[in-house]
Design a protein around this motif. Structure first.
Motif, mmCIF file in Angstrom:
data_model
loop_
_atom_site.group_PDB
_atom_site.id
_atom_site.type_symbol
_atom_site.label_atom_id
_atom_site.label_comp_id
_atom_site.label_asym_id
_atom_site.label_seq_id
_atom_site.Cartn_x
_atom_site.Cartn_y
_atom_site.Cartn_z
ATOM 1 N N ARG A 70 2.764 -44.017 30.606
ATOM 2 C CA ARG A 70 2.486 -44.152 29.133
ATOM 3 C C ARG A 70 1.258 -43.902 28.665
ATOM 4 O O ARG A 70 0.124 -43.839 29.428
ATOM 5 N N LEU A 71 1.232 -43.272 27.429
ATOM 6 C CA LEU A 71 -0.062 -42.557 27.025
ATOM 7 C C LEU A 71 -1.050 -43.918 26.701
ATOM 8 O O LEU A 71 -0.653 -45.133 26.395
ATOM 9 N N THR A 72 -2.397 -43.641 26.963
ATOM 10 C CA THR A 72 -3.391 -44.577 26.717
ATOM 11 C C THR A 72 -4.137 -44.338 25.306
ATOM 12 O O THR A 72 -3.865 -43.241 24.527
ATOM 13 N N ALA A 73 -4.643 -45.435 24.861
ATOM 14 C CA ALA A 73 -5.285 -45.371 23.470
ATOM 15 C C ALA A 73 -6.346 -44.383 23.365
ATOM 16 O O ALA A 73 -6.430 -43.552 22.301
ATOM 17 N N GLU A 74 -7.111 -44.038 24.517
ATOM 18 C CA GLU A 74 -8.094 -42.847 24.566
ATOM 19 C C GLU A 74 -7.426 -41.696 24.377
ATOM 20 O O GLU A 74 -7.943 -40.533 23.679
ATOM 21 N N GLU A 75 -6.311 -41.505 24.956
ATOM 22 C CA GLU A 75 -5.527 -40.078 24.962
ATOM 23 C C GLU A 75 -5.076 -39.865 23.362
ATOM 24 O O GLU A 75 -5.100 -39.001 22.968
ATOM 25 N N ILE A 76 -4.419 -41.051 22.975
ATOM 26 C CA ILE A 76 -3.905 -40.935 21.589
ATOM 27 C C ILE A 76 -4.842 -40.588 20.520
ATOM 28 O O ILE A 76 -4.766 -39.629 19.809
ATOM 29 N N LYS A 77 -6.077 -41.242 20.631
ATOM 30 C CA LYS A 77 -7.309 -40.994 19.841
ATOM 31 C C LYS A 77 -8.005 -39.721 19.849
ATOM 32 O O LYS A 77 -8.331 -38.842 19.127
ATOM 33 N N GLY A 78 -7.907 -39.250 21.316
ATOM 34 C CA GLY A 78 -8.377 -37.796 21.437
ATOM 35 C C GLY A 78 -7.733 -36.738 20.988
ATOM 36 O O GLY A 78 -8.042 -35.655 20.437
#
Length: 78
Positions: A4-12
């Motif tokens: 699952r994608l992390t919040a940091e990956e999504i924000k990145g």
């Protein structure tokens, strides 16, 4: 199975988003490459022609819909 994608990956990839939108994107099960594809489509950076839904995977289309909805009615993100 993709992690699952992390919040940091999504924000990145897409920048600052509220926690609800981040959770919606993560819940699609999209991979990092699918998130990047959807973000490019939503930003108009892709040369894909025609109906998105016929060309994109269901997860890319779901993330695209979330990002477009956010772009239409962005919240104050100070």
């Amino acid at each position: 199975m993709t992690a699952r994608l992390t919040a940091e990956e999504i924000k990145g990839v897409v920048g600052r988003l509220d926690e609800v939108t981040i959770a919606e994107i993560a819940a699609t099960g999209a991979s990092l490459s699918e998130l990047e594809e959807a973000a490019a489509l939503a930003a108009g950076e892709s040369d894909v022609m025609g109906d998105l839904r016929r060309r994109a995977s269901p997860r890319v289309a779901a993330v695209y819909d979330i990002l477009r909805a956010e772009a239409v009615a962005p919240e104050d993100r100070e």
